[in-house]
Design a protein around this motif. Sequence first.
Motif, PDB file in Angstrom:
ATOM      1  N   TYR A 255       0.690  -1.092   0.001  1.00 12.39           N
ATOM      2  CA  TYR A 255      -0.004  -0.016  -0.224  1.00 12.39           C
ATOM      3  C   TYR A 255       0.888   1.291  -0.062  1.00 12.39           C
ATOM      4  CZ  TYR A 255      -3.763   3.306   1.353  1.00 12.39           C
ATOM      5  OH  TYR A 255      -4.404   4.318   1.384  1.00 12.39           O
ATOM      6  N   LEU A 256       1.820   1.168   0.634  1.00 12.59           N
ATOM      7  CA  LEU A 256       2.850   2.381   0.822  1.00 12.59           C
ATOM      8  C   LEU A 256       3.558   2.540  -0.422  1.00 12.59           C
ATOM      9  CD1 LEU A 256       4.774   1.855   4.349  1.00 12.59           C
ATOM     10  CD2 LEU A 256       3.129   3.924   3.591  1.00 12.59           C
ATOM     11  N   LYS A 257       3.860   1.623  -1.287  1.00 13.59           N
ATOM     12  CA  LYS A 257       4.355   1.842  -2.671  1.00 13.59           C
ATOM     13  C   LYS A 257       3.284   2.234  -3.650  1.00 13.59           C
ATOM     14  CE  LYS A 257       7.138  -1.662  -4.392  1.00 13.59           C
ATOM     15  NZ  LYS A 257       8.311  -1.142  -4.269  1.00 13.59           N
ATOM     16  N   LEU A 258       2.124   1.983  -3.442  1.00 15.68           N
ATOM     17  CA  LEU A 258       0.972   2.628  -4.163  1.00 15.68           C
ATOM     18  C   LEU A 258       0.902   3.993  -3.826  1.00 15.68           C
ATOM     19  CD1 LEU A 258      -1.843  -0.159  -4.079  1.00 15.68           C
ATOM     20  CD2 LEU A 258      -0.644   0.711  -5.876  1.00 15.68           C
ATOM     21  N   GLN A 259       1.162   4.360  -2.589  1.00 14.05           N
ATOM     22  CA  GLN A 259       1.048   5.921  -2.286  1.00 14.05           C
ATOM     23  C   GLN A 259       2.283   6.665  -2.708  1.00 14.05           C
ATOM     24  OE1 GLN A 259       0.325   5.398   1.840  1.00 14.05           O
ATOM     25  NE2 GLN A 259      -1.802   6.379   1.796  1.00 14.05           N
ATOM     26  N   GLN A 260       3.060   5.691  -3.067  1.00 11.68           N
ATOM     27  CA  GLN A 260       4.479   6.443  -3.673  1.00 11.68           C
ATOM     28  C   GLN A 260       4.285   6.602  -5.183  1.00 11.68           C
ATOM     29  OE1 GLN A 260       6.935   4.093  -0.205  1.00 11.68           O
ATOM     30  NE2 GLN A 260       7.529   4.096  -2.266  1.00 11.68           N
ATOM     31  N   GLY A 261       3.186   6.328  -5.801  1.00  9.92           N
ATOM     32  CA  GLY A 261       3.153   6.301  -6.984  1.00  9.92           C
ATOM     33  C   GLY A 261       3.342   5.093  -7.964  1.00  9.92           C
ATOM     34  N   GLU A 262       3.634   3.975  -7.390  1.00  7.86           N
ATOM     35  CA  GLU A 262       3.864   2.775  -8.413  1.00  7.86           C
ATOM     36  C   GLU A 262       2.637   2.288  -8.765  1.00  7.86           C
ATOM     37  OE1 GLU A 262       6.648  -0.048  -6.919  1.00  7.86           O
ATOM     38  OE2 GLU A 262       7.812   1.330  -5.519  1.00  7.86           O
ATOM     39  N   ASP A 263       2.685   1.534 -10.041  1.00  6.97           N
ATOM     40  CA  ASP A 263       1.662   0.973 -10.576  1.00  6.97           C
ATOM     41  C   ASP A 263       0.947  -0.193  -9.979  1.00  6.97           C
ATOM     42  OD1 ASP A 263       0.132   1.185 -13.152  1.00  6.97           O
ATOM     43  OD2 ASP A 263       1.043  -0.952 -13.259  1.00  6.97           O
ATOM     44  N   PHE A 264      -0.520  -0.174  -9.668  1.00  4.69           N
ATOM     45  CA  PHE A 264      -1.232  -1.181  -9.212  1.00  4.69           C
ATOM     46  C   PHE A 264      -1.169  -2.411  -9.961  1.00  4.69           C
ATOM     47  CE2 PHE A 264      -5.027  -3.392  -8.314  1.00  4.69           C
ATOM     48  CZ  PHE A 264      -5.352  -3.080  -6.550  1.00  4.69           C
ATOM     49  N   GLU A 265      -1.403  -2.417 -11.051  1.00  6.39           N
ATOM     50  CA  GLU A 265      -1.238  -3.588 -12.341  1.00  6.39           C
ATOM     51  C   GLU A 265       0.072  -4.314 -11.841  1.00  6.39           C
ATOM     52  OE1 GLU A 265      -1.614  -4.924 -16.754  1.00  6.39           O
ATOM     53  OE2 GLU A 265      -2.301  -2.727 -16.097  1.00  6.39           O
ATOM     54  N   SER A 266       1.121  -3.312 -11.883  1.00  6.94           N
ATOM     55  CA  SER A 266       2.305  -4.259 -11.888  1.00  6.94           C
ATOM     56  C   SER A 266       2.825  -4.955 -10.478  1.00  6.94           C
ATOM     57  CB  SER A 266       3.522  -2.971 -12.287  1.00  6.94           C
ATOM     58  OG  SER A 266       4.761  -3.552 -11.713  1.00  6.94           O
ATOM     59  N   LEU A 267       2.201  -4.059  -9.410  1.00  8.02           N
ATOM     60  CA  LEU A 267       2.506  -4.616  -8.092  1.00  8.02           C
ATOM     61  C   LEU A 267       1.434  -5.817  -8.008  1.00  8.02           C
ATOM     62  CD1 LEU A 267       2.358  -1.268  -6.251  1.00  8.02           C
ATOM     63  CD2 LEU A 267       4.251  -2.777  -6.417  1.00  8.02           C
ATOM     64  N   ALA A 268       0.249  -5.941  -8.774  1.00 11.72           N
ATOM     65  CA  ALA A 268      -0.482  -7.173  -8.350  1.00 11.72           C
ATOM     66  C   ALA A 268      -0.020  -8.472  -9.107  1.00 11.72           C
ATOM     67  CB  ALA A 268      -1.938  -6.655  -9.132  1.00 11.72           C
ATOM     68  N   LYS A 269       0.698  -7.990 -10.191  1.00 15.16           N
ATOM     69  CA  LYS A 269       1.423  -8.888 -10.937  1.00 15.16           C
ATOM     70  C   LYS A 269       2.635  -9.409 -10.221  1.00 15.16           C
ATOM     71  CE  LYS A 269       0.269  -7.394 -15.778  1.00 15.16           C
ATOM     72  NZ  LYS A 269       0.844  -7.168 -16.967  1.00 15.16           N
TER      73      LYS A 269
END
Length: 649
Positions: A255-269
């Motif tokens: 979640y912190l990585k998402l807040q830092q602007g990382e891509d949701f789809e990439s993190l899900a993969k």
Amino acid sequence: MQKYFLVVVFSLCFFLNNAQNSKDEILFTVDNDPVYVSEFTRVFNKNIDLVKDESQKDVDEYLKLFVNYKLKLKEAHALGLDEKPSYKNELANYKSQLAKNYLTDSKVTDELVEEAYYRTVNEVKASHILIRLSDNPTPEDTLTAYNDLIKLRERVISEGFEQVKSQVHNGKTIYAEDLGYFTGFKMVYDFETAAYNTNVGEVSMPFKTRFGYHIVIVQDKRASRGERTVAHIMINESRKDSLQESAKQRINDIYLKLQQGEDFESLAKQFSEDQSSASKGGMLSPFSGGQLTSIEFENQAFSLEKVGDISKPFKTEFGWHIIKLYNKKSVESYESMKGELEEKVKKDSRSQLINSALTNKLKKQYLETDKQPDLSYFVSILNDGYFSGKWALPQDFKANSPLIKIGTKQITNEAFGAYLEKNQRRNMPKVDFNKLVSDSYEQFLEKQLLQYKEEQLAFENPDFAYIVEEYRDGLLLFDLMETEIWNAAKKDSVGLNNFYNDNKESYFWNKRVDAVVASSAKKATIKKVEKLLRENKSPEQIKLELNSENSIDVIFSSGIMDAQHQSLPSDFKFNTGISEIYKFNDAYIVADVKEVLPKELKTFDEARGMVISDFQNYKEANWILDLEKKYTVTINQDVLAKVKAQLNN
């Protein structure tokens, strides 16, 4: 999987045409049993879009499948499988179930479907008070319950539901409950109707359902919430990760990585442990309210307002999740939901309204008069033993006397007498014998009319006759395959072991690595990770150095991984030590490979599922060869040439 697919395709589409056109040519014979061109061309055209294997769309290849199908049916009849009681019972049950689709009144059905649509796309928030009644309440009990609810209704209006609820609810004879929001089909039909017909802020008059007498208090009505399309990242609560990182800690890091602007789809993969959706960036199929098992997941999804919104981490019974809203739709149109709603209506208690309308129509179609026959004889032979379940037909019962004629079928006293005897119950409330016999006769007549209509369907409706024939052959084929191939192969332990030993080259583990993989959206961060790994720093030490409470720059995954693992790129080099840096799924990874596990033979137990499937295919292929020797198949090549020309145009 292939065997099940072929059974389904053929069982739904291959059936005999009992009324062949005189000009219909014979395509081939199986031991002199003819198979006509019309049947082959019909099923070829019907199945062509279902067949995924392009080779089977070729007429010659498809003909081979068709011939094999006919050989199997020939064998099934030769083995007497069509005489098995289990086969006959299942076919009869299917025929009866199918007939329900044809035994309906379309006008009443359409009205109920329209009503159901309104109630599906609009929700009611309500409470109720229920006074329970026995299955066979006396008139006195019914009147008492009704009067008591009139008094409770007045109290609810003056004192409020919560006040009355706290005083009367006992969970045994009186229930006072908040029901929340619900839509059509969530409650019994009588209750649903009362709730939708009561205005917001009002209390209904008492009404009856099979549970007893109710009043319903309606607090709110609103449009249904529609449909949502979301993606999610899921971490299992029970994780198998050698880093011993908790699910909650890992989901918070993501979640912190998402807040830092990382891509949701990439993190899900990279990290989602829902294997069915991870490769698709976490994307799930669209769903509507009440469709998901997890209420918490559904509420979180519907709480997201704008496309692109992302939830905070939350827990369900399946693990920890983060969801992202991709699409929101209002409720579907009536036309798109009509078919589904019609099926629900026919299975719901409201189907009794359809049955009543159909019964009236059948009376006009099959009866000479709508008037009841003289039932005084049945009244004369009843006694009070009926109300305790002890009544029996008298020894001199006039069983063979005609009662009523339905179409060409004569119903005698015997059938109605048996119905009366069967439907008596212990502890039945006493009612007037004239009313009892009259009401029972109407119920009996309805069943007889429906039964007669079902018996006539095959003669009155060709579509019904064809579908029954399709299922008859398909069911027979499935029974044959299950007996001769699938179950036989599973139980043949010696054959399975011999097949495994003869085909070991087909059952290997692919090359794998035991590795720790670091992932980051920033190449500079991964370079730091690579340096620290070469300094023999552990993942925990690296995370402490590079991550903070408010910033997650690197996430680790570990375990035994093959070339298809979600954490590894397709061009990953399987060498021990620190790998090169790869760009993968819009991020960067580096791996510390502890060990490279070579390609190795699976044990029989490890390969059992694949061995059984391959052995079944092997047995089936040899079995077909035996059938070809047992039964003579003669193909008319001249006719086949004409068929090819016709189908290839």
